[in-house]
Design a protein around this motif. Structure first.
Motif, PDB file in Angstrom:
ATOM      1  N   SER A  15      11.345  46.954  -4.748  1.00 23.55           N
ATOM      2  CA  SER A  15      12.588  47.398  -4.116  1.00 23.55           C
ATOM      3  C   SER A  15      13.531  46.204  -4.089  1.00 23.55           C
ATOM      4  O   SER A  15      13.183  45.127  -4.561  1.00 23.55           O
ATOM      5  CB  SER A  15      12.324  47.905  -2.688  1.00 23.55           C
ATOM      6  OG  SER A  15      12.049  46.821  -1.825  1.00 23.55           O
ATOM      7  N   SER A  16      14.694  46.384  -3.517  1.00 22.26           N
ATOM      8  CA  SER A  16      15.625  45.261  -3.399  1.00 22.26           C
ATOM      9  C   SER A  16      15.146  44.255  -2.357  1.00 22.26           C
ATOM     10  O   SER A  16      15.602  43.121  -2.326  1.00 22.26           O
ATOM     11  CB  SER A  16      17.027  45.769  -3.037  1.00 22.26           C
ATOM     12  OG  SER A  16      16.972  46.460  -1.800  1.00 22.26           O
ATOM     13  N   CYS A  30      11.537  43.558  -1.681  1.00 21.60           N
ATOM     14  CA  CYS A  30      10.334  42.838  -2.101  1.00 21.60           C
ATOM     15  C   CYS A  30       9.629  43.547  -3.245  1.00 21.60           C
ATOM     16  O   CYS A  30       9.968  44.674  -3.588  1.00 21.60           O
ATOM     17  CB  CYS A  30       9.376  42.669  -0.923  1.00 21.60           C
ATOM     18  SG  CYS A  30       8.734  44.235  -0.300  1.00 21.60           S
ATOM     19  N   PRO A  65      12.231  39.602  -4.804  1.00 22.41           N
ATOM     20  CA  PRO A  65      12.594  39.854  -6.205  1.00 22.41           C
ATOM     21  C   PRO A  65      12.871  38.559  -6.978  1.00 22.41           C
ATOM     22  O   PRO A  65      12.741  38.523  -8.188  1.00 22.41           O
ATOM     23  CB  PRO A  65      13.846  40.729  -6.107  1.00 22.41           C
ATOM     24  CG  PRO A  65      13.680  41.450  -4.803  1.00 22.41           C
ATOM     25  CD  PRO A  65      13.027  40.439  -3.891  1.00 22.41           C
ATOM     26  N   THR A  66      13.207  37.480  -6.279  1.00 16.22           N
ATOM     27  CA  THR A  66      13.442  36.182  -6.922  1.00 16.22           C
ATOM     28  C   THR A  66      12.143  35.461  -7.269  1.00 16.22           C
ATOM     29  O   THR A  66      12.159  34.466  -7.971  1.00 16.22           O
ATOM     30  CB  THR A  66      14.270  35.267  -6.011  1.00 16.22           C
ATOM     31  OG1 THR A  66      13.549  35.055  -4.793  1.00 16.22           O
ATOM     32  CG2 THR A  66      15.634  35.866  -5.715  1.00 16.22           C
ATOM     33  N   ARG A 106      11.276  53.174   1.564  1.00 15.52           N
ATOM     34  CA  ARG A 106      12.216  53.369   0.452  1.00 15.52           C
ATOM     35  C   ARG A 106      12.295  54.844   0.067  1.00 15.52           C
ATOM     36  O   ARG A 106      11.370  55.626   0.337  1.00 15.52           O
ATOM     37  CB  ARG A 106      11.873  52.483  -0.739  1.00 15.52           C
ATOM     38  CG  ARG A 106      10.630  52.857  -1.470  1.00 15.52           C
ATOM     39  CD  ARG A 106      10.328  51.885  -2.597  1.00 15.52           C
ATOM     40  NE  ARG A 106       9.241  52.427  -3.401  1.00 15.52           N
ATOM     41  CZ  ARG A 106       8.998  52.093  -4.633  1.00 15.52           C
ATOM     42  NH1 ARG A 106       9.756  51.200  -5.224  1.00 15.52           N
ATOM     43  NH2 ARG A 106       8.010  52.644  -5.296  1.00 15.52           N
TER      44      ARG A 106
END
Length: 127
Positions: free
Chosen positions: A78-79, A81, A106-107, A123
């Motif tokens: 998801s945005s 994790c 996400p990074t 989500r």
């Protein structure tokens, strides 16, 4: 020049080279890989020990489904994790169950696993 010096060097050279040699290392016996485990904490009990069907009920369809032999990795993103759930069969012929999970932003930076489980269960794809 003394002729004994070259002869002495010729005799000493093999001894010096032998001193530099290393003994072969004994080979470690081969053991099956040890499956990592995660201690249960708040929120992790919703995932640990569950099968793929239970994860799909909780999170929806996985974003990635990778199989290697009897092991399986399901990835949910998801945005907030990314969660990797690693499933291994408890015994031959049995359904693989989640034995280890890893969470990250996400990074790629580490992220709290329980917080990721909570975020992914909320989500849209999980409904």
């Amino acid at each position: 020049m003394d002729r004994s010096l070259p002869r002495l060097l010729a005799l000493a050279a093999p001894a010096l080279l032998a001193a530099c040699a290393t003994a072969p290392r004994p080979q470690a016996p081969l053991h099956p890989p040890k499956i990592p485990t995660v201690t249960l904490g708040a929120g992790l009990d919703r995932v640990m020990g569950k099968d793929a069907r239970a994860l799909q009920i909780l999170f929806g369809a996985p974003d990635l489904d990778v199989r290697e032999g009897s092991a399986r990795k399901l990835q949910y993103a998801s945005s907030v994790c990314v969660l990797d759930a690693y499933l291994y069969p408890p015994a031959a012929g049995r359904e693989p169950l989640v034995r280890y999970i890893d969470a990250r932003l996400p990074t790629g930076d580490d992220f709290d696993r329980a917080s990721c489980v909570a975020a992914l269960s909320r989500r849209v794809e999980a409904r």
